[in-house]
Design an enzyme around this catalytic site. Structure first.
Site, short mmCIF file in Angstrom:
data_model
loop_
_atom_site.label_atom_id
_atom_site.label_comp_id
_atom_site.label_asym_id
_atom_site.label_seq_id
_atom_site.Cartn_x
_atom_site.Cartn_y
_atom_site.Cartn_z
CG ASP A 10 13.15 7.22 -22.57
OD1 ASP A 10 12.49 8.26 -22.68
OD2 ASP A 10 13.21 6.16 -23.29
CG LEU A 11 8.35 6.31 -18.31
CD1 LEU A 11 8.99 5.54 -16.95
CD2 LEU A 11 7.42 7.21 -17.99
CG ASP A 12 7.27 5.90 -22.58
OD1 ASP A 12 6.50 5.51 -21.74
OD2 ASP A 12 6.85 7.13 -23.16
CB THR A 18 4.98 2.51 -21.79
OG1 THR A 18 6.23 3.00 -21.18
CG2 THR A 18 4.08 2.19 -20.52
CE LYS A 46 11.12 1.59 -29.94
NZ LYS A 46 12.03 0.29 -30.14
CB SER A 115 9.78 10.63 -19.95
OG SER A 115 8.40 10.22 -20.81
CB ALA A 116 9.24 12.78 -25.20
CE LYS A 146 13.79 12.30 -24.53
NZ LYS A 146 13.32 10.87 -23.91
CD GLU A 170 15.95 8.27 -24.79
OE1 GLU A 170 15.58 7.20 -25.30
OE2 GLU A 170 15.48 9.16 -24.46
CG ASP A 171 13.52 3.16 -25.44
OD1 ASP A 171 13.40 4.44 -25.47
OD2 ASP A 171 12.49 2.48 -26.22
C1 BG6 Z 1 8.09 9.06 -25.72
C2 BG6 Z 1 7.79 7.82 -26.37
O1 BG6 Z 1 8.46 8.93 -24.47
O2 BG6 Z 1 6.69 9.83 -25.48
C3 BG6 Z 1 6.85 8.05 -27.70
O3 BG6 Z 1 8.75 7.19 -26.72
C4 BG6 Z 1 5.63 9.22 -27.52
O4 BG6 Z 1 6.49 7.14 -28.51
C5 BG6 Z 1 6.38 10.46 -26.64
O5 BG6 Z 1 5.19 9.47 -28.54
C6 BG6 Z 1 4.75 11.26 -26.19
O6 BG6 Z 1 4.08 10.73 -25.48
P1 BG6 Z 1 2.69 11.08 -24.95
O7 BG6 Z 1 2.33 10.36 -23.87
O8 BG6 Z 1 2.95 12.48 -24.36
O9 BG6 Z 1 1.69 10.95 -25.96
MG MG Z 2 11.86 5.53 -24.76
#
Ligand code: BG6
Ligand code: MG
Length: 218
Positions: A10-12, A18, A46, A115-116, A146, A170-171
């Site tokens: 996962d990224l964020d 972030t 998240k 990452s989402a 997810k 993942e976090d």
């Molecule tokens: C996930 C984050 O990685 O991406 C969420 O954990 C975030 O908090 C989601 O809402 C979507 O991100 P973005 O940048 O497409 O709005």
């Molecule tokens: Mg995350």
């Protein structure tokens, strides 16, 4: 030899902090529509996509929002978020992540990104790690977010691997659920009470290599 052949990140909140900027931006958005948004709400969101997150927040309001209003609010949150991440640089990579990447490369495991976030390509470019990943899932092209397993399965498919050959990191509770639903082994980074379903839970990324990856590799 280890039965694992890939590590999917996962990224964020895993590679960089972030997750905190998403929280700030959602909190400001919530307050602009008169909704209280706290840490417990944030834990629910998240790993959850932009529009689903917005729906969660707006459901706490007694107002009804039209699709056009929702589009404006989602755009507003994203502009706020993009401003917050403008200064991101390689210095924002969390401790232990580079060491994990180096070890994975040396062991010839594949490295994937699940990452989402639709901002993920920009974030990994700013961090200077875009070329680390053998495959980066396109959040916009994944049908179910997810906790559905789709995004992790997309990465495994790209590598020609089965779920049980992959470790996911993942976090987020939704992210750990997605990894487990994909038949993968989950390393959760953060609060053990939120990440209960993970196979290994680590308080922070510093421990990822020694207490996570190497342990699972055997
Ligand atoms: C996930 C984050 O990685 O991406 C969420 O954990 C975030 O908090 C989601 O809402 C979507 O991100 P973005 O940048 O497409 O709005
Ligand atoms: Mg995350």
């Amino acid at each position: 030899m280890s039965s694992f052949k890939a590590c999917i990140f996962d990224l964020d909140g895993v590679i960089t902090d972030t997750a905190h900027y998403h929280y700030l931006a959602w909190q400001r958005l919530a307050s602009s529509v008169g909704v209280v948004f706290d840490q417990a709400d944030n834990d629910q969101l998240k790993g959850v996509g932009r529009m689903e997150s917005l729906e969660y927040i707006l459901a706490k309001s007694d107002r009804v929002f039209s699709p056009a209003e929702k589009a404006v609010l989602a755009h507003q949150k994203n502009e706020d978020y993009k401003n917050l991440i403008r200064e991101i640089s390689p210095a924002n990579i969390l401790p232990g992540i580079r060491e994990a990447f180096d070890w994975l490369k040396a062991e010839r495991w594949k490295i994937g990104l699940a990452s989402a976030s639709r901002n993920a390509p920009q974030v990994i470019r700013s961090l200077g790690i875009a070329d680390v990943f053998d495959y980066t899932a396109d959040a916009g092209a994944i049908p179910n977010g997810k906790p559905a397993p789709d995004i992790f399965l997309d990465v495994a498919r790209a590598f020609g691997l089965k779920g049980d050959e992959c470790i996911g990191v993942e976090d987020a509770a939704a992210g750990v659920a997605a990894i487990k639903a994909a038949g993968m082994t989950a390393i959760g980074i953060g609060d053990a009470s939120v990440l209960r379903e993970a196979d290994i839970i680590l308080p922070q990324t510093d421990f990822l290599l020694e207490n996570g990856l190497k342990l699972l590799a055997g």
